[in-house]
Every structure is written in C-alpha cells, then in structure tokens.
Design a protein around this motif. Structure first.
Motif: not given
Length: 782
Positions: A583-589, A724-730, A591-598, A689-696
């Motif tokens: 559900x978090x992946x569906x909500x994030x997509x 939040x872990x990333x400045x542009x993440x959740x 919300x932002x229109x893309x997937x991210x490293x979770x 160096x890859x940012x975790x834009x969704x940390x759960x």
C-alpha cells in the motif's frame, strides 16, 4: 539537598580539651543504607553473571550431576577420581599440593576427586547442550512454512530446541547459544542487489550498473570478502560494531530529527491531568523496569510460540548511558550504577535522587519531588536555559558541542553539573506546553504532539541521553530516544511496561494524584549550578539557531487508520506487513508519479549481537502490481494475482533479511573494508550513495499479554516515529494495534517541493482501501 545531608554526617571542633565530634546519626544511617544497597546490587550482578555463564546448566544441575556420579561410583566400587588425585600428586611440581594429597585420607581423596571429575562432567554436558542448541538455532527452515501450518520436521525441531533450552532462562541466558551472523557470498549479494534496483532503472542505467557489479564480483569483491570472513570468525558479529560506529557515532550531522526517534502515549486515555502525578507513576515504573533489568528478571524475547530466542545484548545500555561528543566520533558512556535522574523545567536543571532509606522512592514521593521542581520560581542562570541545544546542533569538527564540552565543561561546577546529567539513569523534561489528541481537531493536535516529542523547543531535551521522558503540562507524556545504543523495539519494550503499569497497576486517587502519602523528611531536588561564559553562550545560540531551522522544516502527520486492521487483512490471507508495504508503494507512486528506493527495517536478532537489516520493499513484483492499479483496463483477477506475487516476494525478502542473507549490511561492511585497505570501488561508492527516499518501519507490539486489546484497544501506545531520511523523501512508521486499528506516523520536509506529509497520508489511506476492495470481502460474507 541529598549531598548536603550526607556531607554533615559529622562535625568537629577543636577545643583546649581536645576534639569534640558531633555525629548525625540519620545521615550516617542513610550512608549505611546506600552502601548496603550497592553491595546487594553487586551480589545480584555476580549471581546473575554466574547463572548466565553456566546456562543451560544450573547449580541444582551441578549437584545432581556430582551426587549421581559419586553414587554411581560408590555403587560400582570405583575410584570417583579415576586416579586423578594420585596423578596430581605424582606429576604437578607444587610442594603444597603434593603434601596436601599425601596427607589426605582416602575418603577425602575420593570426595575431592569425585567433585573435580563431576564438575568436569557437568561443564562438558553444558558445552554439549549449548553447542547443540546453537546448531539448532542456526536452522531457519521454520520461517518458510505457510502461515498456520507446521511440518513434522519443524515440530521435531521445536521439541529439540525446548529440550536443549534449559529451564527458567533469564534475559541474557541464551547469549552464548545464539549463532553468529553469517556472511553471504559476494555472488548472492550482487545478484540480489541487481534484482532490487531493476525496477528503478531504465535499460541503459541497469546495463551500466550490471557492468560495475560484475567487475566488483570478479575482482575486488573476493579480496574484501576474505577480510570480512576473517572478522566474522573472530568477532561476535561482523556488522554491529561497525554499524554503531560509522552509521551512528561518526555521523556529524544533528542527531535531533535525523537520528533520534519518539514514542507516544495512549491516544484516547488520559489517566490524570496532573503533570507531577503522571511523572511520579511513569518514573517509578521506569525504575522498576531498571531493577528487573539489573536482576535479569526480564524474560527473553522469543519468536515461534516462545521457542526461538532473540539476542538481548541491546538491553545492556538502556539506562545510565549518554552519547559523549567527540571531534571525529562520539562514544557511548555507560555507568554500571546511577541513583539519580536529571530533570529539566523552564530552563533549569535538577538532580533528583531516586533512593531514600535504602529503597526506591514510591510514586507519591516522586510526585512530591516533581511538585517541588514545578513550584521552584528561580530564574535560569546565564546560558542555562538553552544549554541542551548543544546536543541538538551539528557535530562537525568546526561546530560547537565537542569543543565547548572540553573548553567550558571539563572542570569546576560546570563539570559537576554536566556529570549529574550525563551520569543520570535517564533524563526527564517537565514540559510547559500542553499536548494531546483532540477529537475536535485531530490532525493539528497529533501533528503538534509528534513534533514536540521529536524535537520540542530544541533546548528542552538532552538528545544525547539514552532516552528522555517528556511529561507535558496536562499530563500527557512520551519518549525521545537516542538511536546508537539500541533499536526501537528495545525502548518499545520498556514503554509497554510503563504504559501497562501506569493507569492500571499503580493507579491514581480520585483527585488525580499518585497513590500513597508524601514523605515528611525527604530531601528535595538539587538545583544544578553553572558558570557559562559569554563565548560559550554564543556557541549555544549558534547551535540553537541551526536546530530551530531543522525543526521548523519537519512536516509531521500522524493519523489513526481505523477503517480496518489486521483482522480483515488476515481474512485476505495476506501478511499484514506485506499488505501495508505494498500500500505504501501504491501511495508513493500516486504521490510522486514514480518509484523510489525503499528502506524497511528488519531485525537480525536471531543472531548474537544482531541489530537490523534492510528489506528493499520496492520490488519488480510490487511495481507490476502498482502499475496494474494505475491502469484502469486491468481486471480485478489480474490485480489479485499480481498482489499475491508481490506479497510472497516481500515475505521472502523479509525472511532473507532476518536470517542474515540481506543485501545492505553486507555491502556496507565490504565498503568499510575497502576504506581500510585504501581500495576504491566505484560499485560500492555508488551503492552506498543511493538515497532512501522512502524509509519505513513497523513498531511491533511485543508484550501482548500486558494489554487487553479485545476489550480495551485504547490502552496501548499509539506508536512512534522518526524524521525523514532524505531531504526530498518520506519517513513512515506504523503500529498495528489490535485487530481494527493501524496508526501511521509520517514525516517529510517543508522545504522539499516534492513532498507533503498530509497529502501522502491521504494517499496511504486510499491505497489501503483500494487494495482491500480487490478481495470483495463483503460479497464473500453474503
């Protein structure tokens, strides 16, 4: 004051007739009781150390083995020592021993020899049981069984584990029986890494990363792996010490928001509105927990029907622990004993003793101490009010805390006062604001409550302490915890104990005070004294400015999701955690229109000194399901099929992470080895160096037996959260409460145009409902 009370235990004057001593018997009595308490505690620690050291053996087992051995040899008319005494007398060149053996009677020799050989037999049995148990616990096939079904091989394994686990284990009893965390092969880790990022890269990016991965796997990887294998054979855990040092203690950014996390009170229950009374019960409950911890009376945590023990090492530094700042790296200072707590109220710091008359203060007596602090109208000393902002600011070499501590707090009254804080059992803030869930204004009230627990005013929490107890003006409370010493489930275990004790077992009088009576002779709290020069005050102000900028940028949103809970999710024959993560992946997509490293946190406490591992929740299977939910033409049956595949994939990845076959800790340790060797790895550098834009993270409810969730689901913590872990993440934390409630804690940054915590919360709620709707449970019920 307690110190002053003991300092005048005796007075003397010199007269022409000699020295006239005047003894204060009450003060001497308190000193005697304090010493008696310390010696009792040392004895208990020693006893527990022995009991844990010989587990699964016991003193009773020792007597059984020795007596049985002696009886058997007496019945068979054999020498119990098997000739040991005679051989000692012939071969050990120690005259005293030889003479002792020579002049011992035959019966004495038989007894001594029997005890020695029986002891050796007892130790051998212990070592065999311990190693058999370690081998049994190294098998994790039980994790791959279907939920609700247990194979015969698993049943037999569970029986053997029970047989070799001994009786009445204490908290640390299984530490020597836990297996070591295995080191995955470089080939497997690289394969799983490529699999985890495939959904996040286009074909060109993926082919480039595939080339870097293959080069690493073939060339540098095996060399680094050799060193890591060597460490895994030598150290108790090949990850944990490096993880603590490089991820936490060497982090030079602010730990407030970026590292520390919080835990909330009940949402719908308000035991009392009296601040001092709530503090009294909570502090007493925490001290009772510490006493149980000191005596190792806390039961080990298990999985699989109380059969599989988890590592308990993280409990060791829960109390009397402070993170001490350094120029390049911090250290954790842990005291074996601390008899006081540190309290902050309206810019003043106080030292409050927790023992009097050789016993722990009762709740009403602690409330009495808190009342005295609340009634104190004295003003803060210059620089005192904002002092704790030093623990909230940056920790870079060029910034204040480590240098200020060395320059201004290493001597005199400043050092004594700082020691009182850093050596306290824990830190308490009597907050002068009111926080509470308000049914008429649920969103704003909960968001304010979370932000206050996460960072407060940036100067009213000592963020370096292992944890802060925060009690608000209206009686609501919560915790703020430092992260380096342990992970959230450990502090959660303490918090469950406190909440279960507070309103039910300890209780309050009709007018809201703690039960019991105030103590007529209890010495009051000690006001800490400071002499903070102007230059240090400038440094404090600099840290406060930076911390406020960080705190103001945090966008918190907490919402109770009560449309359904794990009860309905289980009817869907789906793992609740997998359901929520998808559900978090569906909500994030959406919300932002893309997937991210979770990032989803998983524990590795099946192994000795294990901490966490990462579950990379954004998988190819999950992305396929999310795309099917976005495309209107996809039929429901196809979506259900894709959902099942995504859930099974998530569950398998979670199992791999728990059993030491995760990706990220292995890659992290390989990177550390490469730095020690001076080797540069483009692959490892890019991966880390890859940012975790969704940390759960899920907050587990560990002591279900303490709460009646059927009749009183409100009597449980509403969970906690983190920044939040990333400045542009959740950052998303959630707790499954009972069968019908899930509390979500969301954080992001106002400064990012891509994020909005409230928007994301709405997307999470809709995603949960949409996924449940696929199962059409209402039609099935009809």
């Amino acid at each position: 004051m307690a110190e002053a009370h003991q300092a005048v235990a005796f007075q003397f004057t010199v007269t022409p007739d000699g020295i006239d001593l005047q003894l204060c018997h009450e003060a001497l009595r308190q000193i005697y009781l304090s010493g008696l308490h310390s010696w009792k505690k040392r004895f208990i620690r020693f006893k527990n150390g022995v009991m844990t050291g010989v587990y699964p053996g016991s003193p009773a087992g020792f007597m059984v083995v020795v007596v049985s051995y002696m009886s058997y040899n007496k019945y068979k008319q054999l020498d119990p020592s098997l000739g040991l005494i005679a051989k000692l007398g012939q071969h050990i060149p120690i005259r005293t021993l030889f003479m002792t053996v020579r002049y011992m009677s035959t019966d004495s020799q038989r007894i001594v020899g029997g005890v020695l050989v029986g002891t050796g037999l007892w130790v051998t049995i212990i070592m065999i049981m311990r190693n058999v148990l370690k081998s049994l616990l190294s098998w994790h096939g039980w994790m791959h069984a279907r939920h609700g079904s247990v194979s015969w091989s698993t049943r037999l394994w569970m029986l053997l584990v029970k047989v070799f686990s001994g009786r009445k284990p204490m908290l640390y009893s299984f530490q020597n029986s836990l297996p070591r965390l295995p080191v995955p092969s470089v080939k497997d880790t690289c394969r799983r890494y490529l699999e985890s990022v495939r959904a996040l890269m286009d074909d060109e990016q993926y082919e480039r990363m595939k080339g870097l991965t293959k080069d690493f796997e073939k060339n540098l990887g095996p060399k680094l792996q050799w060193y890591l294998k060597l460490k895994s054979w030598w150290a108790s855990n090949y990850v944990s010490d490096w993880w603590e040092e490089y991820i936490y203690l060497r982090g030079r950014g602010p730990i407030m928001v970026n590292s520390n996390y919080y835990a909330m009170d009940f949402l719908y229950v308000f035991p009392t509105s009296i601040q001092a009374a709530r503090a009294g019960n909570a502090i007493h409950a925490i001290m009772l927990y510490r006493r149980k911890l000191d005596r190792a009376q806390i039961k080990p945590i298990y999985l699989l029907a109380n059969k599989v023990p988890l590592c308990s090492a993280q409990w060791e530094r829960m109390f009397n622990t402070t993170r001490i700042p350094g120029l390049e790296t911090d250290i954790l200072q842990h005291m074996n004993e601390s008899k006081h707590i540190a309290v902050f109220h309206k810019g003043r710091f106080f030292k409050v003793w927790m023992f009097y008359d050789g016993r722990l203060l009762l709740p009403r007596e602690i409330e009495q101490q808190m009342e005295r602090i609340l009634a104190d109208k004295s003003e803060p000393l210059p620089g005192e009010e904002n002092l704790a902002a030093l623990t909230a600011g940056d920790r870079w070499v060029v910034t204040p805390w480590a240098r200020a501590r060395e320059t201004y707090f290493s001597r005199g009254k400043n050092k004594q006062s700082l020691d009182a804080i850093e050596k306290a059992a824990f830190f308490v803030t009597l907050d002068d604001t009111e926080q509470r869930f308000e049914p008429d204004n649920p969103v704003k009230s909960l968001d304010s409550y979370a932000k206050s627990l996460l960072h407060g005013k940036c100067y009213d929490r000592w963020f370096d302490k292992s944890f802060n107890l925060i009690v608000f003006k209206n009686g609501t409370m919560g915790l703020n915890a430092e992260h380096s010493w342990a992970d959230a489930p450990i502090i959660g275990h303490l918090w469950e104990h406190v909440l279960s004790m507070d309103p039910v077992k300890l209780g309050y009088t009709e007018d809201g005070h703690c039960c019991g009576e105030p103590h007529p002779n209890l010495p009051g709290p000690q006001r800490l004294q400071w002499d903070i020069p102007a230059e240090c005050q400038d440094t404090i102000q600099s840290s406060l400015t930076l911390a406020r900028t960080l705190a103001d940028d945090v966008d918190c949103h907490i919402f109770p999701f009560d449309d359904f809970g794990k009860g309905l999710i289980k009817k869907c024959r789906t793992s609740p955690d997998a359901f929520i993560q998808i559900a978090l992946q569906l909500a994030h997509y959406r919300d932002k229109g893309k997937f991210c490293l979770t990032y989803e946190a998983s524990m590795t406490r099946l192994f000795r000194e294990g901490r966490t591992e990462t579950v990379r929740s954004c998988t190819m299977e999950t992305c396929a399901f999310v795309r099917s939910m976005i495309r209107d033409e996809t039929v429901r049956e196809e979506r259900l099929k894709l959902l099942k595949m995504a859930a099974e994939k998530h569950q398998n990845m979670y199992r791999l992470a728990m059993t030491g076959q995760g990706i990220d800790r292995h890659l992290f340790c390989l990177y550390v080895v490469s730095k020690y060797l001076g080797e540069d790895s483009p692959f490892l550098k890019e991966v880390l160096s890859e940012p975790w834009r969704l940390s759960t993270s899920q907050t587990p409810l560990q002591q279900v037996e303490l709460f009646d969730l059927v009749r009183h689901p409100e009597y449980v913590s509403s969970g906690g959260g983190f920044g939040p872990v990333a400045d542009d993440g959740y950052g998303v934390s959630y707790i499954i409460v009972g069968e019908n409630l899930i509390n979500f804690h969301i954080s992001s940054k106002h400064s990012s145009p891509e994020t909005d915590s409230h928007r994301f919360g709405a997307n999470i709620k809709q995603a949960m409902l949409d996924i449940l709707d696929l199962f059409q449970l209402e039609k099935k019920a009809m």
